[in-house]
Design a protein around this motif. Structure first.
Motif, PDB file in Angstrom:
ATOM      1  N   LEU A  73       0.820  -1.209   0.000  1.00 23.03           N
ATOM      2  CA  LEU A  73       0.000   0.000   0.000  1.00 23.03           C
ATOM      3  C   LEU A  73       0.853   1.258   0.000  1.00 23.03           C
ATOM      4  CD1 LEU A  73      -2.888  -0.987   2.449  1.00 23.03           C
ATOM      5  CD2 LEU A  73      -2.968  -0.820  -0.045  1.00 23.03           C
ATOM      6  N   ALA A  74       2.018   1.210   0.660  1.00 26.12           N
ATOM      7  CA  ALA A  74       2.908   2.371   0.636  1.00 26.12           C
ATOM      8  C   ALA A  74       3.426   2.628  -0.782  1.00 26.12           C
ATOM      9  CB  ALA A  74       4.074   2.154   1.601  1.00 26.12           C
ATOM     10  N   ILE A  75       3.786   1.553  -1.493  1.00 26.05           N
ATOM     11  CA  ILE A  75       4.219   1.721  -2.892  1.00 26.05           C
ATOM     12  C   ILE A  75       3.068   2.215  -3.753  1.00 26.05           C
ATOM     13  CG2 ILE A  75       5.095   0.481  -4.907  1.00 26.05           C
ATOM     14  CD1 ILE A  75       6.538  -1.417  -3.016  1.00 26.05           C
ATOM     15  N   MET A  76       1.859   1.723  -3.494  1.00 26.18           N
ATOM     16  CA  MET A  76       0.693   2.163  -4.247  1.00 26.18           C
ATOM     17  C   MET A  76       0.450   3.656  -4.057  1.00 26.18           C
ATOM     18  SD  MET A  76      -0.861  -0.181  -6.035  1.00 26.18           S
ATOM     19  CE  MET A  76      -2.430   0.655  -6.161  1.00 26.18           C
ATOM     20  N   ARG A  77       0.522   4.135  -2.822  1.00 21.05           N
ATOM     21  CA  ARG A  77       0.278   5.559  -2.577  1.00 21.05           C
ATOM     22  C   ARG A  77       1.358   6.424  -3.198  1.00 21.05           C
ATOM     23  NH1 ARG A  77      -0.015   3.651   2.749  1.00 21.05           N
ATOM     24  NH2 ARG A  77      -2.111   2.959   3.366  1.00 21.05           N
ATOM     25  N   GLU A  78       2.580   5.921  -3.251  1.00 23.82           N
ATOM     26  CA  GLU A  78       3.690   6.730  -3.743  1.00 23.82           C
ATOM     27  C   GLU A  78       3.752   6.774  -5.261  1.00 23.82           C
ATOM     28  OE1 GLU A  78       8.601   6.848  -3.479  1.00 23.82           O
ATOM     29  OE2 GLU A  78       7.441   5.385  -2.336  1.00 23.82           O
ATOM     30  N   ARG A  79       3.544   5.628  -5.943  1.00 28.60           N
ATOM     31  CA  ARG A  79       3.789   5.558  -7.385  1.00 28.60           C
ATOM     32  C   ARG A  79       2.572   5.193  -8.216  1.00 28.60           C
ATOM     33  NH1 ARG A  79       9.153   2.518  -9.077  1.00 28.60           N
ATOM     34  NH2 ARG A  79       8.444   3.546 -10.995  1.00 28.60           N
ATOM     35  N   TYR A  80       1.619   4.442  -7.635  1.00 29.53           N
ATOM     36  CA  TYR A  80       0.524   3.908  -8.433  1.00 29.53           C
ATOM     37  C   TYR A  80      -0.833   4.279  -7.827  1.00 29.53           C
ATOM     38  CZ  TYR A  80       4.538   0.994  -9.678  1.00 29.53           C
ATOM     39  OH  TYR A  80       5.783   0.562 -10.054  1.00 29.53           O
ATOM     40  N   ARG A  81      -0.959   5.506  -7.373  1.00 31.06           N
ATOM     41  CA  ARG A  81      -2.199   5.912  -6.707  1.00 31.06           C
ATOM     42  C   ARG A  81      -3.400   5.821  -7.642  1.00 31.06           C
ATOM     43  NH1 ARG A  81      -3.911   8.634  -2.247  1.00 31.06           N
ATOM     44  NH2 ARG A  81      -1.778   8.697  -1.475  1.00 31.06           N
ATOM     45  N   ASP A  82      -3.209   6.150  -8.935  1.00 31.21           N
ATOM     46  CA  ASP A  82      -4.327   6.147  -9.873  1.00 31.21           C
ATOM     47  C   ASP A  82      -4.368   4.878 -10.719  1.00 31.21           C
ATOM     48  OD1 ASP A  82      -1.968   6.778 -11.094  1.00 31.21           O
ATOM     49  OD2 ASP A  82      -2.826   8.237 -12.486  1.00 31.21           O
ATOM     50  N   PHE A  83      -3.669   3.812 -10.311  1.00 31.22           N
ATOM     51  CA  PHE A  83      -3.674   2.554 -11.045  1.00 31.22           C
ATOM     52  C   PHE A  83      -4.858   1.702 -10.589  1.00 31.22           C
ATOM     53  CE2 PHE A  83       0.718   1.793 -12.985  1.00 31.22           C
ATOM     54  CZ  PHE A  83       0.935   3.155 -13.160  1.00 31.22           C
ATOM     55  N   GLY A  84      -5.361   0.868 -11.505  1.00 28.45           N
ATOM     56  CA  GLY A  84      -6.363  -0.116 -11.145  1.00 28.45           C
ATOM     57  C   GLY A  84      -5.722  -1.331 -10.496  1.00 28.45           C
ATOM     58  N   PRO A  85      -6.518  -2.201  -9.842  1.00 27.10           N
ATOM     59  CA  PRO A  85      -5.939  -3.356  -9.143  1.00 27.10           C
ATOM     60  C   PRO A  85      -5.182  -4.300 -10.067  1.00 27.10           C
ATOM     61  CG  PRO A  85      -8.196  -2.963  -8.437  1.00 27.10           C
ATOM     62  CD  PRO A  85      -7.965  -2.072  -9.603  1.00 27.10           C
ATOM     63  N   THR A  86      -5.699  -4.551 -11.278  1.00 22.58           N
ATOM     64  CA  THR A  86      -5.038  -5.499 -12.180  1.00 22.58           C
ATOM     65  C   THR A  86      -3.681  -4.981 -12.617  1.00 22.58           C
ATOM     66  OG1 THR A  86      -7.197  -6.279 -12.962  1.00 22.58           O
ATOM     67  CG2 THR A  86      -5.282  -6.778 -14.326  1.00 22.58           C
ATOM     68  N   LEU A  87      -3.644  -3.735 -13.116  1.00 21.97           N
ATOM     69  CA  LEU A  87      -2.376  -3.162 -13.565  1.00 21.97           C
ATOM     70  C   LEU A  87      -1.419  -2.962 -12.396  1.00 21.97           C
ATOM     71  CD1 LEU A  87      -0.684  -1.986 -15.849  1.00 21.97           C
ATOM     72  CD2 LEU A  87      -1.827   0.211 -15.490  1.00 21.97           C
ATOM     73  N   ALA A  88      -1.941  -2.559 -11.231  1.00 23.95           N
ATOM     74  CA  ALA A  88      -1.077  -2.355 -10.070  1.00 23.95           C
ATOM     75  C   ALA A  88      -0.447  -3.671  -9.619  1.00 23.95           C
ATOM     76  CB  ALA A  88      -1.881  -1.730  -8.930  1.00 23.95           C
ATOM     77  N   ALA A  89      -1.215  -4.762  -9.630  1.00 19.23           N
ATOM     78  CA  ALA A  89      -0.656  -6.056  -9.251  1.00 19.23           C
ATOM     79  C   ALA A  89       0.432  -6.494 -10.223  1.00 19.23           C
ATOM     80  CB  ALA A  89      -1.777  -7.106  -9.194  1.00 19.23           C
ATOM     81  N   GLU A  90       0.235  -6.193 -11.520  1.00 12.30           N
ATOM     82  CA  GLU A  90       1.262  -6.530 -12.500  1.00 12.30           C
ATOM     83  C   GLU A  90       2.549  -5.756 -12.237  1.00 12.30           C
ATOM     84  OE1 GLU A  90      -0.428  -5.746 -16.273  1.00 12.30           O
ATOM     85  OE2 GLU A  90      -2.048  -7.216 -16.062  1.00 12.30           O
ATOM     86  N   LYS A  91       2.440  -4.468 -11.957  1.00 12.06           N
ATOM     87  CA  LYS A  91       3.631  -3.650 -11.750  1.00 12.06           C
ATOM     88  C   LYS A  91       4.322  -3.973 -10.425  1.00 12.06           C
ATOM     89  CE  LYS A  91       3.275  -1.816 -15.627  1.00 12.06           C
ATOM     90  NZ  LYS A  91       4.228  -2.271 -16.661  1.00 12.06           N
ATOM     91  N   LEU A  92       3.553  -4.298  -9.402  1.00 13.51           N
ATOM     92  CA  LEU A  92       4.170  -4.681  -8.134  1.00 13.51           C
ATOM     93  C   LEU A  92       4.999  -5.959  -8.296  1.00 13.51           C
ATOM     94  CD1 LEU A  92       1.301  -3.983  -5.554  1.00 13.51           C
ATOM     95  CD2 LEU A  92       3.452  -2.734  -5.801  1.00 13.51           C
ATOM     96  N   ALA A  93       4.491  -6.908  -9.085  1.00 15.80           N
ATOM     97  CA  ALA A  93       5.235  -8.149  -9.301  1.00 15.80           C
ATOM     98  C   ALA A  93       6.400  -7.954 -10.263  1.00 15.80           C
ATOM     99  CB  ALA A  93       4.292  -9.230  -9.837  1.00 15.80           C
TER     100      ALA A  93
END
Length: 443
Positions: A73-93
């Protein structure tokens, strides 16, 4: 207690009262005799509370650790705040080595307020229409002006060619504006890569259709329509945006995914984006493309007679004056006084403007030598500009005005008039210059 536990309690009470047999309880609960006797023993010892699961309220053994959740969630707030769950999961992995299922990440994002559940969104109905059966039967084309580079670059247009049978992207091309010349370039890329489709499906933009009922001259066909007719490709115009929903919905996905992929790649120019697009198209088609109902490909090969340089070019007729001159695109072209050109006074010639910037003057297929006498690089007052080209024209106007002398720039300090005697006593008023020369104004 849950509904299943209440139904079990009712069956077990029936067994205790003698209304039900053990065999009936087994069929009603769906358990073996041994399990039914175990539940009956627990009911006698601990009452109805013995039927409640002891795992209720305790964390699952397969639960993701809280440290991993907080990091994701910290990475999401910093870099992928406006990403959807599918794309965000891809980028996190892919970029961070944090492998989390998209549904788990979706639940975390909803709880943390980073994502809105689909049930709480307004419905977006789409009118159904059957897909074409074969690839190459119908290709939807359109352009979208958007801040594709966000604040890193200028607003530009993206031209997209989407196959109706498979929803695959056939061509993507960034351009300064949605113009016929850029559609010529994108169409050439399509034809060289895939061949000639049966038909293109577009909107009623003036590039594809003559919208004026009282158009003067011409054969009521646009330059793009003329080129497609020479290639034996039909052009069909949709009456509503919903009719070409494949390309419209594709732009909805692209304005989300493509913008963020360009951000992650650090791309901020049209040239760099066009060079980067093939890898994105391959990944997009692998994720969102679908198999056609009929695998027969209706694309036709280019024939040796299909000269794309000559067909995909802007052609206009001009009348040669007695002085062997003609006007085109605010330019005066002077024909060289050859024996052929001397006999062309008051006759029609064709001016051909190629997509690479070259242009030629032709008569009956023969090139006429010429030279450019004057070229005006300004926007005339009151010029009519289409809405989709307004950004490009305004950029040109700003660049043009920046080259003016300071005394010709609006709001420039050199154009400011001196104050009057009431504003600055002792200084000359507007329009008056002292004999000793111009007095310098205080800073």
């Amino acid at each position: 207690m849950s509904a299943q536990e209440f139904s079990r309690l009712e069956v077990l009470l029936g067994v205790q009262s003698g209304r039900l047999r053990i065999a009936d309880a087994c069929s009603l609960i769906g358990l073996k005799r041994r399990q039914v006797f175990r539940l009956l023993h627990g009911l006698e010892q601990g009452g109805a509370s013995s039927l409640v699961s002891r795992r209720r309220g305790r964390p699952s053994n397969h639960r993701v650790p809280d440290d991993v959740r907080d990091l994701a969630l910290a990475i999401m707030r910093e870099r992928y705040r406006d990403f959807g769950p599918t794309l965000a999961a891809e980028k996190l992995a892919e970029l961070h080595g944090c492998r989390i299922s998209r549904e788990t990440l979706r639940r975390w994002m909803i709880t943390d307020g980073l994502w809105v559940d689909r049930r709480h969104r307004l419905p977006s109905p789409h009118q159904p229409r059957r897909r074409r059966e074969c690839p190459g039967e119908l290709v939807q084309i359109d352009g979208s002006e958007h801040a594709w580079f966000e604040d890193r670059g200028p607003t530009c247009s993206l031209l997209a060619f989407i196959d109706d049978a498979t929803s695959r992207i056939m061509v993507l091309r960034f351009a300064a504006s949605e113009s016929a010349v850029d559609y010529f370039r994108a169409t050439r890329s399509y034809l060289e890569a895939h061949g000639k489709p049966v038909a293109f499906y577009s909107d009623k933009h003036s590039i594809f259709r003559v919208n004026s009922k009282d158009a003067a001259g011409g054969e009521r066909v646009t330059q793009f329509g003329r080129a497609l007719a020479e290639l034996n490709i039909d052009i069909i115009c949709a009456n509503l945006p919903q009719a070409k929903g494949r390309v419209e919905r594709a732009f909805g996905t692209l304005q989300d995914r493509l913008v963020k992929e360009l951000r992650l790649a650090g791309i901020a120019t049209i040239a760099a984006a066009n060079a980067w697009l093939p890898a994105f198209i391959a990944d997009y088609n692998m994720r969102f493309g679908r198999a056609p109902m009929n695998a027969k490909d209706l694309h036709r090969r280019l024939s040796p007679l299909d000269d794309l340089d000559e067909i995909l070019a802007w052609r206009e007729e001009r009348t040669v004056t007695r002085n062997l001159t003609l006007h085109y695109d605010r330019m005066m072209l002077i024909l060289e006084p050859t024996p052929l050109a001397r006999g062309l006074a008051r006759q029609k010639v064709h001016v051909v403007n190629y997509t690479d910037g070259r242009f030629a003057v032709r008569f009956n297929g023969m090139n006429l030598p010429f030279r450019v006498f004057d070229k005006i690089r300004t926007v005339e007052p009151g010029a009519i500009v289409e809405n989709k080209r307004l950004t490009e024209v305004l950029t040109h106007v700003r660049a043009q005005q920046a080259g003016y002398a300071p005394n010709r720039r609006r709001f420039d300090a050199a154009r400011q008039r001196p104050p009057n005697n009431l504003e600055a006593p002792g200084l000359p008023s507007r329009g008056r210059v002292p004999r000793g020369g111009v007095t310098q104004l205080p800073a």
